[in-house]
Design a protein around this motif. Structure first.
Motif, PDB file in Angstrom:
ATOM      1  N   THR A 196       5.567   5.426  13.439  1.00 28.21           N
ATOM      2  CA  THR A 196       5.375   6.656  12.663  1.00 28.21           C
ATOM      3  C   THR A 196       6.533   7.620  12.898  1.00 28.21           C
ATOM      4  OG1 THR A 196       2.980   6.408  12.795  1.00 28.21           O
ATOM      5  CG2 THR A 196       3.809   8.588  12.214  1.00 28.21           C
ATOM      6  N   ASP A 223       8.711  11.098  17.444  1.00 32.72           N
ATOM      7  CA  ASP A 223       9.041  10.226  18.562  1.00 32.72           C
ATOM      8  C   ASP A 223       9.514   8.905  17.976  1.00 32.72           C
ATOM      9  OD1 ASP A 223       9.181   8.551  20.748  1.00 32.72           O
ATOM     10  OD2 ASP A 223       7.211   9.085  21.545  1.00 32.72           O
ATOM     11  N   THR A 239      10.306   6.250  19.187  1.00 34.94           N
ATOM     12  CA  THR A 239       9.881   5.019  19.861  1.00 34.94           C
ATOM     13  C   THR A 239       8.605   4.473  19.247  1.00 34.94           C
ATOM     14  OG1 THR A 239       8.605   6.174  21.578  1.00 34.94           O
ATOM     15  CG2 THR A 239      10.950   5.737  22.041  1.00 34.94           C
ATOM     16  N   THR A 240       8.046   5.214  18.277  1.00 31.72           N
ATOM     17  CA  THR A 240       6.843   4.755  17.578  1.00 31.72           C
ATOM     18  C   THR A 240       7.185   4.486  16.115  1.00 31.72           C
ATOM     19  OG1 THR A 240       6.108   6.947  16.832  1.00 31.72           O
ATOM     20  CG2 THR A 240       5.423   6.264  19.050  1.00 31.72           C
TER      21      THR A 240
END
Length: 187
Positions: free
Chosen positions: A102, A97, A99-100
């Protein structure tokens, strides 16, 4: 908003398409785009529509990486297009993802590995070409027909079209149009 994209390569894969859509709904996608087209040969109109629809803060969600792109390099292109819109990418099977922090790290590692593989492949190709040239087996790329050259020159003389439009009209790459123009300047 979470926007899903599902794709199968053939019409025979109806169940797979339905399964992807179900997973996208379960992941919370409010809107989804779907198509049954090969990622290699055909234009993926629904993917383009999804990328056009996406707005700042939205996330494009796919079940698997191979449903989205032809290659990791193609995925990187798509991710950059999303980034320009301040949107994210989520790949469910890989748990990525962007948007993070990580997810961005995972994605960038994947992209770096793909770039490394591409560079190694190109180096092997260069070595192979050099060896073939040394053995007199390398002939190079076949030049375009005189008919196509003539058509390119005609369209260039009209001065009304872009190089891209000329390339499309003649059925060659843009670099070929520039090369023919360059040959004209030298001749």
């Amino acid at each position: 908003m979470l926007i899903g994209y599902a794709r199968t390569s053939t019409k025979d894969q109806e169940y797979s398409l339905e399964a992807q859509i179900q997973r996208l709904k379960e992941a919370g996608c409010e809107k989804h785009y779907q198509e049954q087209v090969s990622s290699v040969d055909a234009k993926r109109e629904q993917l383009e529509a999804a990328l056009d629809y996406i707005r700042e803060g939205d996330v494009l969600v796919v079940t698997k990486l191979d449903r989205l792109a032809r290659s990791v390099a193609n995925t990187v292109e798509i991710q950059k297009a999303l980034e320009k819109k301040n949107a994210g990418l989520k790949i469910l099977d890989m748990d990525i993802d962007t948007t993070t922090p990580t997810g961005k790290l995972q994605f960038n590692l994947l992209a770096a590995i793909a770039q490394f593989e591409r560079e190694v492949m190109l180096e092997r190709q260069r070595v192979g070409i050099e060896k073939a040239k040394a053995e007199g087996k390398y002939k190079g790329r076949k030049s375009i027909s005189e008919e196509k050259k003539k058509k390119i020159l005609e369209l260039l003389a009209e001065n009304g079209q872009t190089k891209e439009a000329i390339a499309k009209a003649v059925g060659v790459g843009v670099a070929t149009v520039y090369r023919v123009k360059s040959e004209l300047s030298l001749g």
